[in-house]
Design a protein around this motif. Structure first.
Motif, PDB file in Angstrom:
ATOM      1  N   SER A 186      29.939  56.646  13.599  1.00 30.14           N
ATOM      2  CA  SER A 186      29.723  54.978  13.379  1.00 30.14           C
ATOM      3  C   SER A 186      31.127  54.400  13.864  1.00 30.14           C
ATOM      4  O   SER A 186      31.002  53.125  13.709  1.00 30.14           O
ATOM      5  N   ALA A 187      31.024  54.739  14.906  1.00 30.09           N
ATOM      6  CA  ALA A 187      32.726  54.005  16.108  1.00 30.09           C
ATOM      7  C   ALA A 187      32.370  52.749  15.986  1.00 30.09           C
ATOM      8  O   ALA A 187      33.065  51.827  16.284  1.00 30.09           O
ATOM      9  N   ILE A 188      31.066  52.789  17.196  1.00 31.12           N
ATOM     10  CA  ILE A 188      30.448  51.371  17.632  1.00 31.12           C
ATOM     11  C   ILE A 188      30.065  50.879  16.200  1.00 31.12           C
ATOM     12  O   ILE A 188      30.643  49.501  16.308  1.00 31.12           O
ATOM     13  N   THR A 189      29.224  50.982  15.676  1.00 31.65           N
ATOM     14  CA  THR A 189      28.481  49.788  15.035  1.00 31.65           C
ATOM     15  C   THR A 189      29.297  49.650  12.944  1.00 31.65           C
ATOM     16  O   THR A 189      29.171  48.482  13.111  1.00 31.65           O
ATOM     17  N   ASN A 190      30.794  50.729  13.011  1.00 27.93           N
ATOM     18  CA  ASN A 190      31.266  50.031  12.087  1.00 27.93           C
ATOM     19  C   ASN A 190      32.716  48.556  12.766  1.00 27.93           C
ATOM     20  O   ASN A 190      33.244  48.479  11.870  1.00 27.93           O
ATOM     21  N   ASN A 191      32.294  49.185  14.051  1.00 24.11           N
ATOM     22  CA  ASN A 191      33.496  47.859  14.515  1.00 24.11           C
ATOM     23  C   ASN A 191      32.589  46.482  15.858  1.00 24.11           C
ATOM     24  O   ASN A 191      33.444  46.432  15.965  1.00 24.11           O
ATOM     25  N   LEU A 192      31.732  46.462  15.017  1.00 25.44           N
ATOM     26  CA  LEU A 192      31.285  45.527  16.260  1.00 25.44           C
ATOM     27  C   LEU A 192      31.595  44.280  15.959  1.00 25.44           C
ATOM     28  O   LEU A 192      31.598  43.500  17.476  1.00 25.44           O
ATOM     29  N   GLY A 193      31.956  44.018  14.907  1.00 23.81           N
ATOM     30  CA  GLY A 193      32.997  42.326  15.549  1.00 23.81           C
ATOM     31  C   GLY A 193      34.221  42.311  15.466  1.00 23.81           C
ATOM     32  O   GLY A 193      34.546  41.539  16.543  1.00 23.81           O
ATOM     33  N   LEU A 194      34.976  43.790  16.273  1.00 25.47           N
ATOM     34  CA  LEU A 194      35.921  43.729  16.923  1.00 25.47           C
ATOM     35  C   LEU A 194      35.712  43.789  18.355  1.00 25.47           C
ATOM     36  O   LEU A 194      36.189  43.029  19.265  1.00 25.47           O
ATOM     37  N   ILE A 195      34.307  44.383  18.425  1.00 30.85           N
ATOM     38  CA  ILE A 195      33.964  44.404  19.946  1.00 30.85           C
ATOM     39  C   ILE A 195      33.500  43.179  20.114  1.00 30.85           C
ATOM     40  O   ILE A 195      33.400  43.114  21.942  1.00 30.85           O
ATOM     41  N   ARG A 196      32.867  42.769  19.615  1.00 24.94           N
ATOM     42  CA  ARG A 196      32.213  40.795  19.570  1.00 24.94           C
ATOM     43  C   ARG A 196      33.529  40.102  20.405  1.00 24.94           C
ATOM     44  O   ARG A 196      32.660  38.987  20.781  1.00 24.94           O
ATOM     45  N   ALA A 197      34.014  40.587  19.612  1.00 29.92           N
ATOM     46  CA  ALA A 197      35.913  39.218  19.609  1.00 29.92           C
ATOM     47  C   ALA A 197      36.644  39.928  20.493  1.00 29.92           C
ATOM     48  O   ALA A 197      36.364  38.568  21.393  1.00 29.92           O
ATOM     49  N   LEU A 198      36.763  41.057  21.102  1.00 28.35           N
ATOM     50  CA  LEU A 198      37.435  41.166  21.992  1.00 28.35           C
ATOM     51  C   LEU A 198      36.685  41.830  22.596  1.00 28.35           C
ATOM     52  O   LEU A 198      36.434  42.106  23.090  1.00 28.35           O
ATOM     53  N   PHE A 225      37.237  45.063  25.245  1.00 32.88           N
ATOM     54  CA  PHE A 225      38.921  45.796  25.585  1.00 32.88           C
ATOM     55  C   PHE A 225      37.213  47.658  25.911  1.00 32.88           C
ATOM     56  O   PHE A 225      36.069  46.802  25.746  1.00 32.88           O
ATOM     57  N   PRO A 226      38.574  47.858  26.923  1.00 31.51           N
ATOM     58  CA  PRO A 226      37.369  48.860  27.003  1.00 31.51           C
ATOM     59  C   PRO A 226      36.492  49.823  25.423  1.00 31.51           C
ATOM     60  O   PRO A 226      37.051  50.312  24.668  1.00 31.51           O
ATOM     61  N   ARG A 227      35.254  50.051  25.548  1.00 28.73           N
ATOM     62  CA  ARG A 227      34.972  50.665  24.014  1.00 28.73           C
ATOM     63  C   ARG A 227      35.453  52.379  23.925  1.00 28.73           C
ATOM     64  O   ARG A 227      35.328  52.640  22.595  1.00 28.73           O
ATOM     65  N   ALA A 228      35.420  52.423  24.810  1.00 34.75           N
ATOM     66  CA  ALA A 228      35.981  54.175  24.862  1.00 34.75           C
ATOM     67  C   ALA A 228      37.063  54.458  23.959  1.00 34.75           C
ATOM     68  O   ALA A 228      37.445  55.221  23.044  1.00 34.75           O
ATOM     69  N   ALA A 229      37.905  53.266  23.572  1.00 35.60           N
ATOM     70  CA  ALA A 229      38.992  52.860  22.740  1.00 35.60           C
ATOM     71  C   ALA A 229      38.311  53.887  21.569  1.00 35.60           C
ATOM     72  O   ALA A 229      39.434  54.063  20.597  1.00 35.60           O
ATOM     73  N   LEU A 230      37.409  53.237  21.630  1.00 36.90           N
ATOM     74  CA  LEU A 230      37.060  53.124  20.024  1.00 36.90           C
ATOM     75  C   LEU A 230      36.946  54.138  19.301  1.00 36.90           C
ATOM     76  O   LEU A 230      37.683  55.276  18.380  1.00 36.90           O
ATOM     77  N   PRO A 231      36.098  55.624  20.133  1.00 39.27           N
ATOM     78  CA  PRO A 231      35.784  57.068  19.526  1.00 39.27           C
ATOM     79  C   PRO A 231      36.936  58.109  20.031  1.00 39.27           C
ATOM     80  O   PRO A 231      37.643  58.600  19.346  1.00 39.27           O
TER      81      PRO A 231
END
Length: 300
Positions: free
Chosen positions: A120-132, A134-140
């Motif tokens: 759930s690293a992506i689905t739990n951070n959709l707000g952060l992903i859509r606002a900023l 950055f390389p999404r690999a930082a989340l996992p």
């Protein structure tokens, strides 16, 4: 006519040529792999700080706070010892079953927690992903760093258990450092795979506890791994002995438990080769697999 309509009247260049001149690209466009790795490295301080903040806040609403980072694997180990050590008498097959069991539980839970939270690293951070941007690999990667910090605290408790159960302190204990490094690389790659899959299949999070429980039983956490050879066909035993969590658990036991050397599933040299191979394959493979979906995350 069409070209002059889209060209810049002053320079005579098309939008594509202007973008190339000034280094512009489409928002959210996937960068080349090497450039993506450089971007990710530039965010290393963000990942470290974010993971520390997550660890500090993870148990802030409980009375015992971060002590649960240690109590959770200890409680699991106690339950497994009651069932497998006392009721099923597996302690008869291992000279120091308590340390053997705790080592397996602590090391396996590192991978288990990284996988389950990575889903759930992506689905739990959709707000952060859509606002900023950055390389999404930082989340996992942050997910894995969180679990690594929790494991390091648990390893202090594990060291105490190992010593209290009669194991000597030897130079072999230093082998825990490269073992954890290789397992962390493996976990990062696996967490990236699960993060991309979890962003596509939201129900995957509900299935993973059953998958991880099966993986637990197949990783020799709760009983001697030598039983594989006694109760399984040769090909099935060979397959299970290459199981990555089992490999890292066996290396941890080899490092910490002097009394367990005769119960290793295979030679230490082969275990190290397997550990390195899994870290390279899963680390690089998971990174490339996640990178290929960079443009998909947070869309829709």
């Amino acid at each position: 006519m069409a070209n002059t309509a889209v060209a810049d009247p002053q320079s005579g260049l098309t939008p594509a040529q202007l973008a190339q001149r000034y280094g512009l690209r489409v928002a959210g466009e996937r960068p080349p792999l090497v450039e993506y790795a450089r971007m990710l490295w530039a965010y290393r301080h963000f990942m470290a700080t974010y993971s520390r903040a997550k660890v500090a806040s993870s148990f802030s609403s409980t009375q015992l706070g971060q002590l649960w980072q240690v109590l959770t694997p200890l409680t699991n180990a106690a339950v497994y010892y009651l069932i497998f050590g006392v009721i099923l008498s597996q302690h008869r097959n291992v000279s120091n079953f308590i340390a053997y069991l705790c080592t397996g539980v602590f090391v396996f839970m590192f991978t288990q927690a990284a996988v389950q939270n990575g889903t759930s690293a992506i689905t739990n951070n959709l707000g952060l992903i859509r606002a900023l941007q950055f390389p999404r690999a930082a989340l996992p990667i942050t997910v894995t760093l969180i679990q690594l910090q929790q494991l390091l605290m648990s390893m202090v408790v594990l060291a105490g258990i190992v010593l209290l159960t009669g194991e000597p302190l030897t130079f072999n204990w230093l082998l825990i450092i490269p073992m954890l490094l290789l397992q962390t690389i493996f976990n990062v790659g696996l967490t990236m795979v699960m993060a991309r899959l979890g962003s596509k299949v939201t129900d995957l999070k509900q299935v993973m506890p059953f998958v991880m429980r099966t993986w637990l039983y197949a990783s020799g956490v709760l009983y001697p791994v030598t039983l594989f050879r006694q109760h399984l066909p040769h090909w099935a035993a060979n397959l299970l002995e290459c199981n990555p969590p089992l490999v890292y658990i066996e290396l941890a036991r080899h490092a910490l438990l002097e009394s367990n050397q005769e119960n290793l599933v295979t030679s230490p040299t082969r275990l190290w080769l397997l550990a390195i191979a899994w870290a390279v394959v899963m680390g690089l493979g998971g990174f490339v697999y996640f990178w290929r979906g960079e443009e998909e995350y947070g869309r829709g």
